[in-house]
Design a protein around this motif. Structure first.
Motif, PDB file in Angstrom:
ATOM      1  N   ASN B 143      34.717  14.814   2.803  1.00 48.65           N
ATOM      2  CA  ASN B 143      35.708  15.045   1.766  1.00 48.65           C
ATOM      3  C   ASN B 143      36.229  13.681   1.293  1.00 48.65           C
ATOM      4  OD1 ASN B 143      37.827  15.851   0.205  1.00 48.65           O
ATOM      5  ND2 ASN B 143      39.025  16.768   1.865  1.00 48.65           N
ATOM      6  N   ALA B 144      36.187  13.458  -0.010  1.00 49.90           N
ATOM      7  CA  ALA B 144      36.585  12.140  -0.534  1.00 49.90           C
ATOM      8  C   ALA B 144      38.104  11.954  -0.575  1.00 49.90           C
ATOM      9  CB  ALA B 144      36.008  11.952  -1.936  1.00 49.90           C
ATOM     10  N   TYR B 145      38.847  13.059  -0.437  1.00 52.09           N
ATOM     11  CA  TYR B 145      40.299  13.017  -0.623  1.00 52.09           C
ATOM     12  C   TYR B 145      41.005  11.936   0.217  1.00 52.09           C
ATOM     13  CZ  TYR B 145      44.952  14.868  -1.625  1.00 52.09           C
ATOM     14  OH  TYR B 145      46.248  15.006  -2.058  1.00 52.09           O
ATOM     15  N   PRO B 146      40.782  11.878   1.543  1.00 50.66           N
ATOM     16  CA  PRO B 146      41.497  10.854   2.337  1.00 50.66           C
ATOM     17  C   PRO B 146      41.178   9.437   1.862  1.00 50.66           C
ATOM     18  CG  PRO B 146      40.279  12.360   3.770  1.00 50.66           C
ATOM     19  CD  PRO B 146      39.903  12.711   2.382  1.00 50.66           C
ATOM     20  N   TYR B 147      39.947   9.225   1.451  1.00 56.00           N
ATOM     21  CA  TYR B 147      39.531   7.894   0.996  1.00 56.00           C
ATOM     22  C   TYR B 147      40.253   7.534  -0.301  1.00 56.00           C
ATOM     23  CZ  TYR B 147      35.830   8.301   4.462  1.00 56.00           C
ATOM     24  OH  TYR B 147      35.150   8.432   5.637  1.00 56.00           O
ATOM     25  N   LEU B 148      40.263   8.477  -1.235  1.00 52.21           N
ATOM     26  CA  LEU B 148      40.898   8.207  -2.523  1.00 52.21           C
ATOM     27  C   LEU B 148      42.409   8.067  -2.358  1.00 52.21           C
ATOM     28  CD1 LEU B 148      38.797  10.635  -4.765  1.00 52.21           C
ATOM     29  CD2 LEU B 148      38.485   8.177  -4.465  1.00 52.21           C
ATOM     30  N   PHE B 149      42.972   8.884  -1.487  1.00 49.14           N
ATOM     31  CA  PHE B 149      44.409   8.813  -1.205  1.00 49.14           C
ATOM     32  C   PHE B 149      44.757   7.416  -0.672  1.00 49.14           C
ATOM     33  CE2 PHE B 149      48.224   9.235   1.300  1.00 49.14           C
ATOM     34  CZ  PHE B 149      48.995  10.169   0.639  1.00 49.14           C
ATOM     35  N   ALA B 150      43.976   6.979   0.311  1.00 55.54           N
ATOM     36  CA  ALA B 150      44.239   5.665   0.921  1.00 55.54           C
ATOM     37  C   ALA B 150      44.056   4.552  -0.120  1.00 55.54           C
ATOM     38  CB  ALA B 150      43.308   5.445   2.102  1.00 55.54           C
ATOM     39  N   GLU B 151      43.082   4.714  -1.000  1.00 52.29           N
ATOM     40  CA  GLU B 151      42.848   3.670  -2.011  1.00 52.29           C
ATOM     41  C   GLU B 151      43.985   3.600  -3.026  1.00 52.29           C
ATOM     42  OE1 GLU B 151      38.864   4.392  -3.440  1.00 52.29           O
ATOM     43  OE2 GLU B 151      38.070   3.952  -1.451  1.00 52.29           O
ATOM     44  N   ILE B 152      44.544   4.758  -3.359  1.00 54.91           N
ATOM     45  CA  ILE B 152      45.705   4.751  -4.266  1.00 54.91           C
ATOM     46  C   ILE B 152      46.824   3.917  -3.625  1.00 54.91           C
ATOM     47  CG2 ILE B 152      47.609   6.188  -5.123  1.00 54.91           C
ATOM     48  CD1 ILE B 152      45.567   8.357  -5.786  1.00 54.91           C
ATOM     49  N   PHE B 153      47.121   4.227  -2.360  1.00 56.43           N
ATOM     50  CA  PHE B 153      48.178   3.491  -1.664  1.00 56.43           C
ATOM     51  C   PHE B 153      47.839   2.001  -1.559  1.00 56.43           C
ATOM     52  CE2 PHE B 153      51.823   5.726   0.169  1.00 56.43           C
ATOM     53  CZ  PHE B 153      51.608   6.965  -0.397  1.00 56.43           C
ATOM     54  N   ALA B 154      46.575   1.726  -1.221  1.00 56.05           N
ATOM     55  CA  ALA B 154      46.184   0.324  -1.054  1.00 56.05           C
ATOM     56  C   ALA B 154      46.298  -0.447  -2.360  1.00 56.05           C
ATOM     57  CB  ALA B 154      44.756   0.257  -0.532  1.00 56.05           C
ATOM     58  N   SER B 155      45.954   0.194  -3.465  1.00 55.44           N
ATOM     59  CA  SER B 155      46.004  -0.519  -4.754  1.00 55.44           C
ATOM     60  C   SER B 155      47.448  -0.893  -5.103  1.00 55.44           C
ATOM     61  CB  SER B 155      45.365   0.314  -5.865  1.00 55.44           C
ATOM     62  OG  SER B 155      46.182   1.399  -6.205  1.00 55.44           O
ATOM     63  N   ASN B 156      48.374   0.026  -4.843  1.00 59.68           N
ATOM     64  CA  ASN B 156      49.776  -0.277  -5.171  1.00 59.68           C
ATOM     65  C   ASN B 156      50.413  -1.235  -4.163  1.00 59.68           C
ATOM     66  OD1 ASN B 156      50.032   1.309  -7.576  1.00 59.68           O
ATOM     67  ND2 ASN B 156      49.959   3.127  -6.297  1.00 59.68           N
TER      68      ASN B 156
END
Lengths: 154, 445
Positions: B143-156
Motif C-alpha cells: 500500500n503506497a499510503y504510508p509512503y506518501l503520507f511520510a513524504e508529505i510530512f518530510a517535504s514540509n
C-alpha cells in the motif's frame, strides 16, 4: 468518391464486455492493430487495439499526469510483463477503450477520409449519420488496395 | 516600516475599510478555491491601485523582488536539473541501499524527500519522488499510503529547515535580511528532531506491518540506478551550478549578496552552460521550454499578494492589529512567540500559508518598537517560520505539495482522503508544534 466506397462493410468487432485476454488473443492471432468495439445494437462505442495492450504491460506510473519520464532503469523479463498483464486480463476491454478516433459518415469525401486516416494513424470507423450504428471500417489496406489496382505490373 | 503618503481614494471611500474588506474577500475567495489564485491576487492588487489606496509606483515598491527572484531562479535551476534524472537516481539508489526492505525504503525515501525539500522546494521534490515511490510500492505490492503520507510530512519538515526550502521562509528571509545560515542554524536542528519524532508514530501505525516477498524485493534490486541518468553532461553542469548556488547562499550574505541575486546568477549560468553548444535557434527553443516550466501562477500570485498586503499595511490596519496582539499577550515576548507559533500552525492547516505569512510579516515588523528593536523580534520570526511551514502538514490542503501527492495517489487508485488523512496528520502536526514550542522557549528565552 466517398468513404462508403472504400470501407469494409463486414469488419471484425469486439464487445465492451469482452475480456482483455480474449481481445488480446483475437488481435494477436489476426495481427490487427485496432478493432472497433460495438454494443449489442451494433452501436460504435470506441476502439481497442495493441496500444491498450502495450499500456497494460508498462508500469502505470509512466502514464500518470506528471508521471515517470524515464524508465530506462527498469529491466524486466517477459514473465514480469506477463505478471502485469495477468493483473488486468480478466477486466473488460471497456476499461481502456480509445475514444479519440472520431468516426466518419459514409458520405465523407475520400480525400477528407484519407486525411483523417493519416492523422489518426489507425483504421477509422464509418458510422450511420444521426445514429451510432457501425457500417464498416476503413483501413490503410482497403484504401491502398483500391489505389494500387491501377498500378503497372512490377 | 514604510512611510506612506495619504491615499487619494475613489468616491471618497475610507482606505482602511476598503482595503480591509478587499483583503478579507480576497482571502475568502482564495480559501474557496473557486478561482485560480493568481487571478484573485492580481485582481485584488489592481483594485488596490484603481481604488486609490496605492499608486502604481507604490504598488511596485510593495513587491518583494528578492522573493520573486529567488523563487524564479530556483525554479529555472531545478527545471533544468530534473531533466538529468538525478532525483530518480537518488530515490532508486536509496531504496537499493536498504536491500529493498519495505520499512527501510520508507525511511530512505522520507530522508531523500526531506533533504531535497531543504535544498530545492517541496513541490518539485514531491513531483519527482512520488512517481518513483508508486513504482516501488507497486512492484513490492505494498500500500503506497504510508509512503506518501511520510513524504508529505518530510517535504514540509525538510522545507522548514532552510531559507529556500519553503516559500514562507523565503518571504521571511527577504523581509528581515536573515540569511541562509541563520535559517540553517536556527531551524535545521529542530527540523531534524521533528522528522525523527514523526517517524515513530508512522512506524507504530504502518511500519511494523510492511512486508514484501523476497522475489518482489529482488525486482527492485534489479533496477539500475545509473540508467536513470539520462544526460551525464547535464548532470555534471547542474550539480556544479547547484553547488555554486548553495555556496553562494552560505557565504553571499556576508558580502551583501541577496539570495535572489545568487539564484538568478545560478539560473543564468546553468542556461548558458546548457545552451552554449547549440545553434541560436535551438538555444531559443531550450530557453523557451525552461522558462515555460517556471510556475508563473505562483509567481503572479506572490506579486498580487505583495501589493494587496502592502495596500493594507499602508492604511495602518496591520499596525493596529499588531498592537491588539501585543495587548493580548501583554507584550510578553515569550507568550507572543508561542502564540504566533500555534496560530500560524493552525492557520496554515486550513489556508494557504503564503498569504498568511505575507500578512504576518508587516504585522510582526510593527511590533519592533514595543519589543525593543528588530533584534528582539528574532524568536517571533522563527516561530512564524516553524508554525507556517510545519502547519502545512495539518491537512491535505495545508501545502501545495500535499495536494500534488494526493493527486498522484488518486491517479494510482489509492486515494488519500481529506478526513482520514487529517485524523492522523493533525495530531502529528500538533506534536511537531509542541516540540517546536519547547525549542523556541528553551533556545531563545
Amino acid at each position: 468518391m466517398k468513404a462508403s466506397e472504400v470501407m469494409d462493410p463486414h469488419p471484425s468487432t469486439l464487445k465492451p464486455t469482452d475480456t482483455i485476454e480474449c481481445a488480446a488473443s483475437h488481435i494477436m492471432d489476426n495481427r490487427y492493430r485496432n478493432l472497433p468495439v460495438v454494443d449489442d445494437n451494433f452501436c460504435y462505442v470506441g476502439m481497442f487495439g495493441v496500444n491498450c495492450l502495450l499500456k497494460q504491460v508498462i508500469p502505470k506510473q509512466v502514464f500518470m499526469d506528471k508521471g515517470l519520464k524515464n524508465v530506462g532503469f527498469i529491466h524486466e523479463s517477459f514473465d514480469d510483463l506477463f505478471q502485469r498483464f495477468a493483473e488486468v486480463k480478466d477486466q473488460p476491454i471497456s476499461i481502456c477503450m480509445s475514444h479519440d478516433i472520431k468516426p466518419v459518415s459514409p458520405d465523407t469525401p475520400l480525400t477528407e477520409t484519407l486525411l483523417q486516416l493519416y492523422e489518426t494513424r489507425s483504421s477509422i470507423p464509418v458510422v450511420e449519420p444521426g445514429s451510432c450504428k457501425l457500417l464498416g471500417m476503413i483501413s490503410y489496406w482497403d484504401v491502398g488496395r483500391k489505389i494500387m489496382q491501377f498500378k503497372d505490373e512490377c | 516600516m514604510h512611510e506612506f503618503a495619504k491615499a487619494d481614494m475613489l468616491f471618497g471611500m475610507s482606505p482602511l475599510w476598503f482595503s480591509a474588506t478587499l483583503f478579507v474577500v480576497t482571502y475568502v475567495v482564495i480559501v474557496t478555491e473557486r478561482l485560480n489564485r493568481a487571478i484573485i491576487s492580481m485582481m485584488a492588487a489592481a483594485l488596490m491601485i484603481i481604488s486609490g489606496v496605492l499608486t502604481q509606483q507604490q504598488a511596485v515598491q510593495g513587491v518583494d523582488f528578492n522573493t520573486i527572484g529567488l523563487l524564479t531562479g530556483m525554479m529555472i535551476i531545478v527545471g533544468v536539473t530534473r531533466d538529468s534524472g538525478v532525483f530518480q537516481y537518488l530515490a532508486i539508489a536509496s531504496a537499493k541501499l536498504v536491500k529493498a526492505d519495505p520499512w527501510g525504503i520508507l525511511v530512505m525515501l522520507t530522508l531523500v524527500t526531506a533533504l531535497l525539500s531543504a535544498l530545492l522546494d517541496n513541490v518539485t521534490t514531491v513531483l519527482l519522488v512520488a512517481p518513483i515511490t508508486l513504482l516501488i510500492t507497486d512492484t513490492l505490492k505494498l500500500n503506497a499510503y504510508p509512503y506518501l503520507f511520510a513524504e508529505i510530512f518530510a517535504s514540509n519538515i525538510g522545507g522548514t529547515s532552510t531559507l529556500i526550502g519553503d516559500p514562507p521562509n523565503i518571504m521571511i528571509g527577504s523581509a528581515t535580511g536573515l540569511g541562509y545560515n541563520d535559517f540553517l542554524f536556527n531551524l535545521a536542528p529542530i527540523a531534524v528532531l521533528v522528522l525523527v519524532v514523526t517517524m515513530v508514530p508512522i512506524y507504530l501505525i504502518w511500519g511494523r506491518q510492511l512486508k514484501a516477498e523476497p522475489h518482489l524485493r529482488n525486482k527492485v534490486m534489479l533496477y539500475r540506478e545509473k540508467d536513470a541518468i539520462k544526460d551525464w553532461v547535464l548532470l555534471k553542469k547542474s550539480l556544479f551550478v547547484l553547488t555554486l548556488v548553495m555556496v553562494g547562499f552560505i557565504v553571499g550574505h556576508d558580502y551583501g549578496l541577496q539570495p535572489a541575486t545568487v539564484a538568478m546568477f545560478g539560473a543564468a549560468l546553468l542556461l548558458l552552460l546548457n545552451s552554449f553548444p547549440y545553434s541560436q535557434e535551438k538555444q531559443t527553443e531550450m530557453v523557451a521550454k525552461t522558462l515555460a516550466d517556471v510556475e508563473w501562477i505562483t509567481i503572479f500570485f506572490f506579486i498580487g499578494l505583495f501589493i494587496l498586503v502592502y495596500g493594507v499595511e499602508s492604511t495602518g490596519l496591520l499596525e493596529m492589529l499588531a498592537h491588539q496582539v501585543l495587548a493580548l499577550t501583554e507584550g510578553d515576548k515569550n507568550v507572543t512567540a508561542i502564540a504566533i507559533l500555534f496560530v500560524s500552525a493552525v492557520a496554515s492547516t486550513v489556508v494557504d500559508n503564503i498569504p498568511f505569512v505575507a500578512t504576518m510579516i508587516p504585522l510582526i515588523k510593527n511590533m519592533a518598537l514595543s519589543m525593543g528593536g528588530q533584534q528582539e523580534l528574532l524568536p517571533l520570526w522563527w516561530s512564524l517560520a516553524l508554525g507556517s511551514c510545519l502547519g502545512g502538514n495539518g491537512s491535505l490542503v495545508g501545502a501545495s505539495a500535499n495536494l500534488i501527492v494526493a493527486g498522484f495517489a488518486e491517479r494510482s487508485g489509492q486515494p488519500i482522503r481529506f478526513l482520514p488523512f487529517m485524523l492522523i496528520a493533525f495530531p502529528l502536526m500538533m506534536l511537531s508544534i509542541i516540540i517546536s514550542a519547547f525549542y523556541v522557549n528553551f533556545r531563545y528565552f
